[in-house]
Design a protein around this motif. Structure first.
Motif, PDB file in Angstrom:
ATOM      1  N   GLY A 143       0.791  -1.171   0.017  1.00 24.99           N
ATOM      2  CA  GLY A 143      -0.098   0.057  -0.117  1.00 24.99           C
ATOM      3  C   GLY A 143       0.834   1.198   0.020  1.00 24.99           C
ATOM      4  N   LEU A 144       0.284   2.347   0.455  1.00 27.20           N
ATOM      5  CA  LEU A 144       1.119   3.636   0.522  1.00 27.20           C
ATOM      6  C   LEU A 144       2.181   3.811   1.308  1.00 27.20           C
ATOM      7  CD1 LEU A 144      -2.385   5.870  -0.001  1.00 27.20           C
ATOM      8  CD2 LEU A 144      -1.029   5.050  -1.737  1.00 27.20           C
ATOM      9  N   ASP A 145       2.041   3.307   2.439  1.00 29.98           N
ATOM     10  CA  ASP A 145       3.203   3.001   3.228  1.00 29.98           C
ATOM     11  C   ASP A 145       4.269   2.417   2.713  1.00 29.98           C
ATOM     12  OD1 ASP A 145       1.832   4.769   4.869  1.00 29.98           O
ATOM     13  OD2 ASP A 145       1.134   3.101   6.304  1.00 29.98           O
ATOM     14  N   TRP A 146       3.959   1.349   2.228  1.00 32.48           N
ATOM     15  CA  TRP A 146       5.082   0.221   1.733  1.00 32.48           C
ATOM     16  C   TRP A 146       5.762   1.022   0.392  1.00 32.48           C
ATOM     17  CZ3 TRP A 146       5.167  -1.197  -3.521  1.00 32.48           C
ATOM     18  CH2 TRP A 146       6.151  -2.277  -3.929  1.00 32.48           C
ATOM     19  N   MET A 147       4.959   1.911  -0.336  1.00 34.68           N
ATOM     20  CA  MET A 147       5.452   2.554  -1.394  1.00 34.68           C
ATOM     21  C   MET A 147       6.532   3.572  -0.987  1.00 34.68           C
ATOM     22  SD  MET A 147       2.210   3.228  -3.929  1.00 34.68           S
ATOM     23  CE  MET A 147       0.860   2.075  -3.874  1.00 34.68           C
ATOM     24  N   GLN A 148       6.132   4.398   0.089  1.00 34.66           N
ATOM     25  CA  GLN A 148       6.984   5.362   0.686  1.00 34.66           C
ATOM     26  C   GLN A 148       8.240   4.714   1.266  1.00 34.66           C
ATOM     27  OE1 GLN A 148       6.734   8.503   0.591  1.00 34.66           O
ATOM     28  NE2 GLN A 148       4.709   8.712   0.146  1.00 34.66           N
ATOM     29  N   GLU A 149       8.221   3.484   1.880  1.00 30.34           N
ATOM     30  CA  GLU A 149       9.383   2.879   2.690  1.00 30.34           C
ATOM     31  C   GLU A 149      10.166   2.383   1.629  1.00 30.34           C
ATOM     32  OE1 GLU A 149       9.139  -0.644   5.534  1.00 30.34           O
ATOM     33  OE2 GLU A 149       7.727   1.147   6.035  1.00 30.34           O
ATOM     34  N   GLU A 150       9.694   1.464   0.460  1.00 31.08           N
ATOM     35  CA  GLU A 150      10.438   0.929  -0.383  1.00 31.08           C
ATOM     36  C   GLU A 150      11.129   1.879  -1.252  1.00 31.08           C
ATOM     37  OE1 GLU A 150      11.466  -2.173  -0.463  1.00 31.08           O
ATOM     38  OE2 GLU A 150      10.150  -2.921   1.149  1.00 31.08           O
ATOM     39  N   GLY A 151      10.280   2.819  -1.815  1.00 38.36           N
ATOM     40  CA  GLY A 151      10.437   3.984  -2.679  1.00 38.36           C
ATOM     41  C   GLY A 151      11.739   4.915  -2.238  1.00 38.36           C
ATOM     42  N   THR A 152      11.703   5.156  -0.910  1.00 33.90           N
ATOM     43  CA  THR A 152      12.867   5.856  -0.216  1.00 33.90           C
ATOM     44  C   THR A 152      14.059   5.031  -0.394  1.00 33.90           C
ATOM     45  OG1 THR A 152      11.140   6.843   1.193  1.00 33.90           O
ATOM     46  CG2 THR A 152      13.356   7.242   1.564  1.00 33.90           C
ATOM     47  N   GLN A 153      14.081   3.841  -0.106  1.00 32.36           N
ATOM     48  CA  GLN A 153      15.236   2.960  -0.152  1.00 32.36           C
ATOM     49  C   GLN A 153      16.012   2.762  -1.392  1.00 32.36           C
ATOM     50  OE1 GLN A 153      15.098  -0.657   1.918  1.00 32.36           O
ATOM     51  NE2 GLN A 153      14.072   0.018   3.888  1.00 32.36           N
ATOM     52  N   LEU A 154      14.927   2.716  -2.538  1.00 32.27           N
ATOM     53  CA  LEU A 154      15.449   2.635  -3.769  1.00 32.27           C
ATOM     54  C   LEU A 154      15.881   3.922  -4.559  1.00 32.27           C
ATOM     55  CD1 LEU A 154      12.742   0.137  -5.010  1.00 32.27           C
ATOM     56  CD2 LEU A 154      15.148  -0.305  -4.912  1.00 32.27           C
ATOM     57  N   LEU A 155      15.510   5.218  -3.848  1.00 32.97           N
ATOM     58  CA  LEU A 155      16.149   6.279  -4.625  1.00 32.97           C
ATOM     59  C   LEU A 155      17.489   6.291  -5.070  1.00 32.97           C
ATOM     60  CD1 LEU A 155      14.071   8.895  -2.548  1.00 32.97           C
ATOM     61  CD2 LEU A 155      13.863   8.506  -4.934  1.00 32.97           C
ATOM     62  N   SER A 156      18.516   5.926  -4.050  1.00 32.85           N
ATOM     63  CA  SER A 156      19.711   5.689  -4.252  1.00 32.85           C
ATOM     64  C   SER A 156      20.286   4.790  -5.476  1.00 32.85           C
ATOM     65  CB  SER A 156      20.520   5.583  -2.989  1.00 32.85           C
ATOM     66  OG  SER A 156      20.288   4.200  -2.369  1.00 32.85           O
ATOM     67  N   HIS A 157      19.336   3.870  -5.721  1.00 31.07           N
ATOM     68  CA  HIS A 157      19.692   2.970  -6.884  1.00 31.07           C
ATOM     69  C   HIS A 157      19.574   3.347  -8.004  1.00 31.07           C
ATOM     70  CE1 HIS A 157      19.282  -0.704  -3.824  1.00 31.07           C
ATOM     71  NE2 HIS A 157      19.297   0.458  -3.121  1.00 31.07           N
ATOM     72  N   LEU A 158      18.779   4.643  -8.259  1.00 32.67           N
ATOM     73  CA  LEU A 158      18.387   5.175  -9.554  1.00 32.67           C
ATOM     74  C   LEU A 158      19.049   6.335 -10.172  1.00 32.67           C
ATOM     75  CD1 LEU A 158      14.533   5.207  -8.647  1.00 32.67           C
ATOM     76  CD2 LEU A 158      15.619   3.372 -10.020  1.00 32.67           C
ATOM     77  N   ASN A 159      19.005   6.453 -11.458  1.00 29.19           N
ATOM     78  CA  ASN A 159      19.611   7.686 -11.949  1.00 29.19           C
ATOM     79  C   ASN A 159      19.322   8.986 -11.620  1.00 29.19           C
ATOM     80  OD1 ASN A 159      18.007   8.373 -13.992  1.00 29.19           O
ATOM     81  ND2 ASN A 159      18.896   6.774 -15.455  1.00 29.19           N
ATOM     82  N   ALA A 160      19.776  10.079 -11.746  1.00 25.06           N
ATOM     83  CA  ALA A 160      19.203  11.416 -11.348  1.00 25.06           C
ATOM     84  C   ALA A 160      17.778  11.559 -11.827  1.00 25.06           C
ATOM     85  CB  ALA A 160      20.007  12.467 -11.777  1.00 25.06           C
ATOM     86  N   GLY A 161      17.553  11.313 -13.017  1.00 22.88           N
ATOM     87  CA  GLY A 161      16.267  11.532 -13.765  1.00 22.88           C
ATOM     88  C   GLY A 161      15.126  10.762 -13.236  1.00 22.88           C
ATOM     89  N   GLN A 162      15.592   9.540 -12.791  1.00 22.14           N
ATOM     90  CA  GLN A 162      14.645   8.385 -12.409  1.00 22.14           C
ATOM     91  C   GLN A 162      14.267   9.016 -10.880  1.00 22.14           C
ATOM     92  OE1 GLN A 162      17.148   4.944 -12.786  1.00 22.14           O
ATOM     93  NE2 GLN A 162      15.856   4.172 -14.582  1.00 22.14           N
ATOM     94  N   SER A 163      15.271   9.203 -10.078  1.00 17.61           N
ATOM     95  CA  SER A 163      14.879   9.533  -8.783  1.00 17.61           C
ATOM     96  C   SER A 163      14.099  10.651  -8.525  1.00 17.61           C
ATOM     97  CB  SER A 163      16.571   9.490  -7.829  1.00 17.61           C
ATOM     98  OG  SER A 163      16.986  10.517  -7.947  1.00 17.61           O
TER      99      SER A 163
END
Ligand SMILES: Nc1ncnc2c1ncn2[C@@H]1O[C@H](COP(=O)(O)OP(=O)(O)OP(=O)(O)O)[C@@H](O)[C@H]1O
Ligand SMILES: N[C@@H](CCO)C(=O)O
Length: 316
Positions: A143-163
């Motif tokens: 759900g929305l909390d999962w998206m915040q949690e996982e999304g925040t963790q994944l930001l550093s795995h992405l390039n600048a445009g993606q993040s």
């Protein structure tokens, strides 16, 4: 292929005997599917699908069984858990929750047209109407909390445009969370992609794979379906297909003003959900013989959903 748990004939024969459906004639692991192990099973009395549920807690299983019973009793074309002669629906095989279900006729279609999309919209509305008044509660684990949690963790795995793209969507989810959670709710499929629907020609013969089903905003289900059924190869919404799906749905369950307002946001939320789960699957199953769906498909769709020119059909 995605057979996470291989099975041998003798253990299958022992497992299947209590259903009283005759001898095992043949069985075959199913390569399609990315989350559970599935086998086509031929017994003397017919064709079935055996699913070993590989994801999520075992205590969730009664929800899936009950929901499919409700939908089946409402005459909707869905599989349901067969009972053994002793009346047991939820079994265990190789240490996993296991269900035997009837095999639905038809096959998946890759190139959907407006006629297919209209039927998807219609069936989705029927599914919501069948459960809206007596919704069976289940909180989604993505759900929305999962998206915040996982999304925040994944930001550093992405390039600048993606993040940037992801961060903007996460900020929006944060801002709109209360409004999203207040939208009209029912039991939702939450994964109605083309590979979870069966067609014979242009006739929709059934929906499968309810293992992401939960109680939630009906609009979220519509957005998930539309993002898969009505996107072109660049991730843009295809107007005629989208209008066919939305029009057929709204003819049975008209959208509310609050849903019309949150529509563009909801399309983006539905992109984030699958962009993230695909990124996570791509990392966890890298190099393994498992079907991995391309995360970039949802990056493209999310980028395209920054402007949405297909409004919800909503009459004031
Ligand atoms: N009841 C059914 N009748 C006919 N075919 C089925 C049935 N259940 C599953 N299948 C077949 O098995 C394949 C995989 O099933 P399913 O989509 O449930 O797996 P999954 O791993 O949960 O997939 P997903 O990647 O969509 O999460 C389907 O694409 C379909 O071809
Ligand atoms: N339908 C999902 C996989 C199962 O949740 C996807 O295409 O990413």
């Amino acid at each position: 292929m995605s057979v996470f748990t291989p099975l041998a004939r003798p253990e299958l024969e022992t497992f299947l005997a209590p259903y009283g459906l005759g001898r095992l004639l043949d069985f075959q692991g199913i390569a399609a599917g990315s989350e559970n192990t599935n086998f086509f099973i031929s017994l003397e009395q017919g064709e079935f699908v055996l699913t070993l549920v590989e994801r999520g807690p075992v205590q969730e299983m009664p929800f899936f069984i009950e929901l499919l019973d409700v939908l089946h009793d409402a005459d909707l074309p869905v599989p349901y858990a067969l009972r053994t002669t002793d009346g047991v629906a939820l079994r265990e095989l190789a240490g996993k929750p296991a269900l035997l279900q009837p095999r639905l006729a038809g096959k998946h279609i890759k190139d959907a047209n407006a006629q297919h999309c209209a039927q998807v919209g219609e069936l989705l509305a029927h599914l919501h109407l069948a459960t809206q008044a007596n919704m069976i509660k289940r909180k989604t684990d993505r759900g929305l909390d999962w998206m915040q949690e996982e999304g925040t963790q994944l930001l550093s795995h992405l390039n600048a445009g993606q993040s940037d793209l992801l961060q903007r969507a996460l900020d929006e989810i944060n801002q709109q969370k209360t409004k999203i959670l207040a939208l009209p709710r029912a039991n939702i499929h939450a994964d109605l992609f083309r590979d979870n629907a069966m067609f014979e020609g242009t006739h929709l013969t059934g929906l499968i794979d309810f293992y992401n089903a939960c109680s939630g905003p009906m609009l979220y289900d519509v957005a998930i379906a539309l993002n898969d059924w009505c996107s072109d190869e660049n991730g843009k919404i295809d107007g005629p297909r989208a209008r066919a799906l939305l029009g057929a749905y709204a003819a049975l369950r008209p959208f509310t003003a609050a849903e019309a307002e949150l529509w563009p946001t909801m399309l983006r939320v539905a992109c984030v959900r699958f962009w993230l789960s695909r990124l996570i699957a791509a990392e966890s199953f890298a190099g393994q013989d498992v079907l991995i769906h391309d995360p970039m498909e949802f990056e493209l769709r999310l980028a395209q959903r920054q402007k949405v020119s297909t409004p919800l059909p909503f009459a004031l």
